[in-house]
Design a protein around this motif. Structure first.
Motif, PDB file in Angstrom:
ATOM      1  N   ASN A  50       0.986  -1.305  -0.017  1.00 38.84           N
ATOM      2  CA  ASN A  50       0.063   0.049  -0.038  1.00 38.84           C
ATOM      3  C   ASN A  50       0.638   1.314   0.133  1.00 38.84           C
ATOM      4  OD1 ASN A  50      -2.449  -1.711  -0.248  1.00 38.84           O
ATOM      5  ND2 ASN A  50      -2.778  -1.634   2.087  1.00 38.84           N
ATOM      6  N   VAL A 107       1.690  -6.304  -9.155  1.00 35.85           N
ATOM      7  CA  VAL A 107       0.442  -6.694  -8.255  1.00 35.85           C
ATOM      8  C   VAL A 107      -0.994  -5.987  -8.517  1.00 35.85           C
ATOM      9  CG1 VAL A 107      -0.298  -6.437  -5.784  1.00 35.85           C
ATOM     10  CG2 VAL A 107       2.355  -6.680  -6.352  1.00 35.85           C
ATOM     11  N   LYS A 108      -1.853  -6.857  -8.970  1.00 38.68           N
ATOM     12  CA  LYS A 108      -3.126  -6.230  -9.404  1.00 38.68           C
ATOM     13  C   LYS A 108      -4.077  -5.913  -8.345  1.00 38.68           C
ATOM     14  CE  LYS A 108      -2.040  -6.901 -13.807  1.00 38.68           C
ATOM     15  NZ  LYS A 108      -1.909  -5.844 -14.779  1.00 38.68           N
ATOM     16  N   ASP A 109      -4.064  -6.661  -7.193  1.00 42.57           N
ATOM     17  CA  ASP A 109      -4.963  -6.656  -6.022  1.00 42.57           C
ATOM     18  C   ASP A 109      -4.708  -5.766  -5.011  1.00 42.57           C
ATOM     19  OD1 ASP A 109      -3.333  -8.240  -5.242  1.00 42.57           O
ATOM     20  OD2 ASP A 109      -4.668  -9.777  -4.636  1.00 42.57           O
ATOM     21  N   TRP A 110      -3.776  -4.587  -5.084  1.00 44.12           N
ATOM     22  CA  TRP A 110      -3.462  -3.730  -3.970  1.00 44.12           C
ATOM     23  C   TRP A 110      -4.658  -2.932  -3.663  1.00 44.12           C
ATOM     24  CZ3 TRP A 110      -2.783   1.295  -5.199  1.00 44.12           C
ATOM     25  CH2 TRP A 110      -2.701   1.676  -6.532  1.00 44.12           C
ATOM     26  N   LYS A 111      -4.783  -2.386  -2.450  1.00 38.64           N
ATOM     27  CA  LYS A 111      -5.748  -1.408  -2.109  1.00 38.64           C
ATOM     28  C   LYS A 111      -5.521   0.184  -2.492  1.00 38.64           C
ATOM     29  CE  LYS A 111      -8.479   0.479   1.962  1.00 38.64           C
ATOM     30  NZ  LYS A 111      -8.541   0.454   3.241  1.00 38.64           N
ATOM     31  N   LYS A 112      -6.127   0.758  -3.229  1.00 40.91           N
ATOM     32  CA  LYS A 112      -5.730   2.001  -3.688  1.00 40.91           C
ATOM     33  C   LYS A 112      -6.269   3.027  -2.577  1.00 40.91           C
ATOM     34  CE  LYS A 112      -6.312   1.152  -8.920  1.00 40.91           C
ATOM     35  NZ  LYS A 112      -6.461   1.751 -10.051  1.00 40.91           N
TER      36      LYS A 112
END
Length: 134
Positions: A50, A107-112
């Protein structure tokens, strides 16, 4: 006194808006996202997904935010711009290197980071009168 001994191990991440491919090298010498007109002597990265996502959000570009998995190709140190200067130790797990970072994945699924939070960071950086340790 600044402790430049890295305080953690990977995996490591780099946030950007640049479209990169596995095997590409990120090298020092780019423009700072945090101080106009400053050419960076290091390439920066973190062990926190993050944190890399926030860096991607703050990058000076209109492209989509991306978080890449990177491997240092040489020695690296704790980032003195946050380590011991702003936060005791290295809780942000931020590092820098004069050697390239190799892209080994994305990484495609990190929390923006929420838009409001990114705006707060931009305002904080705009009002920051501190000098970047380059």
């Amino acid at each position: 006194m600044f402790n430049d001994t890295p305080s953690g191990k990977g995996p490591f991440y780099h946030g950007t808006k640049a479209e990169l491919q596995i095997g590409d090298l990120l090298t020092p010498g780019g423009s700072s996202n945090y101080q106009a007109g400053l050419k960076m002597n290091h390439i920066y990265f973190t062990a926190l997904i993050n944190g890399a996502g926030l860096a991607a959000s703050l990058a000076k570009s209109d492209g989509p935010e991306r978080v890449y998995i990177v491997e240092p190709t040489g020695t690296f140190e704790n980032d003195p711009n946050v380590t011991d200067k702003k936060f005791p130790g290295n809780p942000t797990r931020s590092y820098r290197s004069e050697s390239p970072l190799k892209i080994v994945g994305e990484v495609k699924d990190w929390k923006k980071t929420a838009d409001e939070e990114v705006q707060k960071w931009r305002e904080k950086l705009d009002s920051n009168k501190g000098e970047i340790i380059n």
